[in-house]
Design an enzyme around this catalytic site. Sequence first.
Site, PDB file in Angstrom:
ATOM      1  N   THR A   1     -43.329  81.514  -7.470  1.00 53.68           N
ATOM      2  CA  THR A   1     -44.501  80.866  -8.078  1.00 53.68           C
ATOM      3  C   THR A   1     -44.441  81.025  -9.592  1.00 53.68           C
ATOM      4  OG1 THR A   1     -45.774  82.902  -7.865  1.00 53.68           O
ATOM      5  CG2 THR A   1     -46.031  81.291  -6.092  1.00 53.68           C
ATOM      6  N   SER A   2     -43.269  81.394 -10.122  1.00 56.14           N
ATOM      7  CA  SER A   2     -43.203  81.728 -11.548  1.00 56.14           C
ATOM      8  C   SER A   2     -42.718  80.540 -12.388  1.00 56.14           C
ATOM      9  CB  SER A   2     -42.331  82.960 -11.732  1.00 56.14           C
ATOM     10  OG  SER A   2     -42.582  83.512 -12.988  1.00 56.14           O
ATOM     11  N   ARG A   3     -41.418  80.343 -12.445  1.00 53.46           N
ATOM     12  CA  ARG A   3     -40.865  79.169 -13.125  1.00 53.46           C
ATOM     13  C   ARG A   3     -39.638  78.720 -12.348  1.00 53.46           C
ATOM     14  NH1 ARG A   3     -45.045  78.523 -15.021  1.00 53.46           N
ATOM     15  NH2 ARG A   3     -45.689  78.385 -17.202  1.00 53.46           N
TER      16      ARG A   3
ATOM     17  N   GLU B   1     -39.106  70.024 -12.172  1.00 52.95           N
ATOM     18  CA  GLU B   1     -40.433  69.575 -11.732  1.00 52.95           C
ATOM     19  C   GLU B   1     -41.097  68.610 -12.711  1.00 52.95           C
ATOM     20  OE1 GLU B   1     -42.498  73.457 -11.588  1.00 52.95           O
ATOM     21  OE2 GLU B   1     -43.774  72.723 -13.197  1.00 52.95           O
TER      22      GLU B   1
ATOM     23  N   ASP C   1     -43.588  77.087  -5.602  1.00 52.06           N
ATOM     24  CA  ASP C   1     -44.676  76.377  -6.273  1.00 52.06           C
ATOM     25  C   ASP C   1     -44.152  75.755  -7.564  1.00 52.06           C
ATOM     26  OD1 ASP C   1     -47.496  75.647  -6.523  1.00 52.06           O
ATOM     27  OD2 ASP C   1     -47.520  77.008  -8.251  1.00 52.06           O
TER      28      ASP C   1
ATOM     29  N   LYS D   1     -49.112  91.094 -14.796  1.00 50.75           N
ATOM     30  CA  LYS D   1     -50.462  90.869 -14.247  1.00 50.75           C
ATOM     31  C   LYS D   1     -50.412  90.295 -12.829  1.00 50.75           C
ATOM     32  CE  LYS D   1     -51.309  88.607 -18.087  1.00 50.75           C
ATOM     33  NZ  LYS D   1     -50.203  89.131 -18.914  1.00 50.75           N
ATOM     34  N   ILE D   2     -49.582  89.243 -12.623  1.00 49.73           N
ATOM     35  CA  ILE D   2     -49.558  88.583 -11.314  1.00 49.73           C
ATOM     36  C   ILE D   2     -48.813  89.454 -10.288  1.00 49.73           C
ATOM     37  CG2 ILE D   2     -48.719  86.558 -10.050  1.00 49.73           C
ATOM     38  CD1 ILE D   2     -49.185  84.968 -12.724  1.00 49.73           C
TER      39      ILE D   2
ATOM     40  N   HIS E   1     -46.878  73.074  -8.153  1.00 48.40           N
ATOM     41  CA  HIS E   1     -47.378  73.895  -9.273  1.00 48.40           C
ATOM     42  C   HIS E   1     -48.913  73.997  -9.248  1.00 48.40           C
ATOM     43  CE1 HIS E   1     -45.890  75.500 -13.366  1.00 48.40           C
ATOM     44  NE2 HIS E   1     -47.014  76.102 -13.039  1.00 48.40           N
TER      45      HIS E   1
ATOM     46  N   PRO F   1     -41.123  86.169 -16.246  1.00 48.42           N
ATOM     47  CA  PRO F   1     -41.055  84.909 -17.004  1.00 48.42           C
ATOM     48  C   PRO F   1     -39.656  84.311 -16.980  1.00 48.42           C
ATOM     49  CG  PRO F   1     -41.197  86.799 -18.496  1.00 48.42           C
ATOM     50  CD  PRO F   1     -41.246  87.352 -17.107  1.00 48.42           C
TER      51      PRO F   1
ATOM     52  N   ASP G   1     -38.571  95.539 -12.796  1.00 49.49           N
ATOM     53  CA  ASP G   1     -39.120  95.025 -14.045  1.00 49.49           C
ATOM     54  C   ASP G   1     -38.392  95.733 -15.178  1.00 49.49           C
ATOM     55  OD1 ASP G   1     -40.875  94.357 -16.295  1.00 49.49           O
ATOM     56  OD2 ASP G   1     -42.372  93.821 -14.803  1.00 49.49           O
TER      57      ASP G   1
HETATM   58  P1  NAD Z   1     -46.894  89.029 -17.385  1.00 45.18           P
HETATM   59  O1  NAD Z   1     -46.368  88.877 -18.770  1.00 45.18           O
HETATM   60  O2  NAD Z   1     -48.177  89.789 -17.173  1.00 45.18           O
HETATM   61  O3  NAD Z   1     -45.775  89.711 -16.457  1.00 45.18           O
HETATM   62  C1  NAD Z   1     -44.425  89.355 -16.507  1.00 45.18           C
HETATM   63  C2  NAD Z   1     -43.618  90.603 -16.164  1.00 45.18           C
HETATM   64  O4  NAD Z   1     -42.250  90.229 -16.123  1.00 45.18           O
HETATM   65  C3  NAD Z   1     -43.779  91.732 -17.197  1.00 45.18           C
HETATM   66  O5  NAD Z   1     -44.111  92.933 -16.549  1.00 45.18           O
HETATM   67  C4  NAD Z   1     -42.411  91.778 -17.840  1.00 45.18           C
HETATM   68  O6  NAD Z   1     -42.036  93.097 -18.263  1.00 45.18           O
HETATM   69  C5  NAD Z   1     -41.529  91.292 -16.706  1.00 45.18           C
HETATM   70  N1  NAD Z   1     -40.209  90.896 -17.156  1.00 45.18           N
HETATM   71  C6  NAD Z   1     -39.825  90.446 -18.383  1.00 45.18           C
HETATM   72  N2  NAD Z   1     -38.500  90.228 -18.403  1.00 45.18           N
HETATM   73  C7  NAD Z   1     -38.045  90.565 -17.161  1.00 45.18           C
HETATM   74  C8  NAD Z   1     -36.765  90.574 -16.575  1.00 45.18           C
HETATM   75  N3  NAD Z   1     -35.672  90.212 -17.277  1.00 45.18           N
HETATM   76  N4  NAD Z   1     -36.657  90.964 -15.298  1.00 45.18           N
HETATM   77  C9  NAD Z   1     -37.751  91.345 -14.587  1.00 45.18           C
HETATM   78  N5  NAD Z   1     -38.997  91.371 -15.104  1.00 45.18           N
HETATM   79  C10 NAD Z   1     -39.128  90.990 -16.373  1.00 45.18           C
HETATM   80  O7  NAD Z   1     -47.007  87.575 -16.808  1.00 45.18           O
HETATM   81  P2  NAD Z   1     -47.870  87.085 -15.553  1.00 45.18           P
HETATM   82  O8  NAD Z   1     -49.208  86.644 -16.022  1.00 45.18           O
HETATM   83  O9  NAD Z   1     -47.780  88.083 -14.471  1.00 45.18           O
HETATM   84  O10 NAD Z   1     -47.077  85.753 -15.169  1.00 45.18           O
HETATM   85  C11 NAD Z   1     -45.777  85.808 -14.603  1.00 45.18           C
HETATM   86  C12 NAD Z   1     -45.182  84.416 -14.597  1.00 45.18           C
HETATM   87  O11 NAD Z   1     -45.931  83.608 -13.678  1.00 45.18           O
HETATM   88  C13 NAD Z   1     -45.321  83.669 -15.944  1.00 45.18           C
HETATM   89  O12 NAD Z   1     -44.219  83.917 -16.750  1.00 45.18           O
HETATM   90  C14 NAD Z   1     -45.405  82.228 -15.537  1.00 45.18           C
HETATM   91  O13 NAD Z   1     -44.122  81.654 -15.666  1.00 45.18           O
HETATM   92  C15 NAD Z   1     -45.805  82.251 -14.076  1.00 45.18           C
HETATM   93  N6  NAD Z   1     -47.078  81.585 -13.806  1.00 45.18           N
HETATM   94  C16 NAD Z   1     -47.106  80.605 -12.867  1.00 45.18           C
HETATM   95  C17 NAD Z   1     -48.298  79.972 -12.556  1.00 45.18           C
HETATM   96  C18 NAD Z   1     -48.381  78.899 -11.493  1.00 45.18           C
HETATM   97  O14 NAD Z   1     -49.388  78.185 -11.409  1.00 45.18           O
HETATM   98  N7  NAD Z   1     -47.381  78.751 -10.641  1.00 45.18           N
HETATM   99  C19 NAD Z   1     -49.464  80.332 -13.238  1.00 45.18           C
HETATM  100  C20 NAD Z   1     -49.402  81.346 -14.188  1.00 45.18           C
HETATM  101  C21 NAD Z   1     -48.202  81.974 -14.466  1.00 45.18           C
END
Ligand code: NAD
Length: 333
Positions: free
Chosen positions: A231-233, A262, A257, A154-155, A294, A205, A174
């Site tokens: 901005t992920s983890r 953290e 982020d 999604k992001i 974050h 993730p 991906d």
């Molecule tokens: P999502 O589940 O919609 O998308 C994650 C994508 O990662 C999927 O398309 C999945 O197939 C892919 N993926 C899984 N394993 C993988 C790998 N080994 N290599 C590459 N890609 C892989 O999730 P999202 O809503 O887009 O969120 C993504 C991440 O953003 C979350 O996991 C979360 O950790 C982080 N996040 C951070 C904040 C923030 O405030 N900083 C807020 C929301 C989410």
Amino acid sequence: MRTAVFSTKNYDRQFLQPAASQASHELAFFEPRLNIETAPLASDFPAICAFVNDQLHADVLGHLAAGGTKFIALRCAGFNNVDLETCHKLGLRVARVPAYSPDAVAEHAVGLMLALNRKFHKAFNRVREGNFAIDGLLGFDMHGRTVGIVGTGKIGAVAARILAGFGCKLLFYDVAQNPDCVPLGRYTSLDDIFSQSDIITLHCPLLPQTHHMISHAAIHRMKRGVMIINTSRGALIDTRAVIEGLKSHHIGYLGLDVYEEEADLFFEDLSGQVIQDDVFMRLATFPNVLITSHQAFFTTTALEQIAGTTIANLTAFERGEPTPNELLPAAKK
Ligand code: NAD
């Protein structure tokens, strides 16, 4: 349903309370983070509500289950802090907020790119001090640059749409292709992302397979002067490896982020304290590193959606209704 809300800030109350009142849930707000010391606060609450840095490890879960908790409502998308196997064994059900304004996080990621590139953080300080010189603030056009997006869920997909609008060339990696991204760029290997991108932005993730994906070896395959955005983890990046990469000028810019450690820092005002994390403090000294605490999710749109889904998850559990937001251990998915 009576629910103990951990890691509460004013903004949590502001958005959760109205949504809870409408659905007749009774929330008790606790400021401490959930861990083994604070778990007794949840005693006799059938549900708890937790956030990204609350510790839902086996020992804490044991406490919760023994105290009568049956449901964990995560008010976030990521769940790397939850031991789902133990939850399942203890009969604790868990639901999350799988989607809330992916725009908020993607826009923040792009904001970090622009700020680092055009050095807004430095320009702000200079102008306030009456320094109107622009030497040292030289940036580059985003148009035509290659951006590697790791994780096109999604992001990542929103980031792709925004960056396509800038005229960037997009490379995607991906484990599953997103049809929305296919027309915007090219799916390729992680190795190609590392070797061909001017900017790499992480949107996958945190999993055992993605832990320290940005390692010494990965950095060595990258272009000299690369920009890395996370901005992920935090633990997607080996922080010590990026510090070495910054010191050797191999990494040209770093926007974070999230940070591996953290939990001991972010979301708190520690401005009057001596920060004990030397790795973080070294990171913060680089002129080409921009760190936010974050806050990528932190928009009114996102907080309204998080509150709405969290309360809907509590209602579904109370009524015994299934919710697609429930998390199951891998074997049960
Ligand atoms: P999502 O589940 O919609 O998308 C994650 C994508 O990662 C999927 O398309 C999945 O197939 C892919 N993926 C899984 N394993 C993988 C790998 N080994 N290599 C590459 N890609 C892989 O999730 P999202 O809503 O887009 O969120 C993504 C991440 O953003 C979350 O996991 C979360 O950790 C982080 N996040 C951070 C904040 C923030 O405030 N900083 C807020 C929301 C989410």
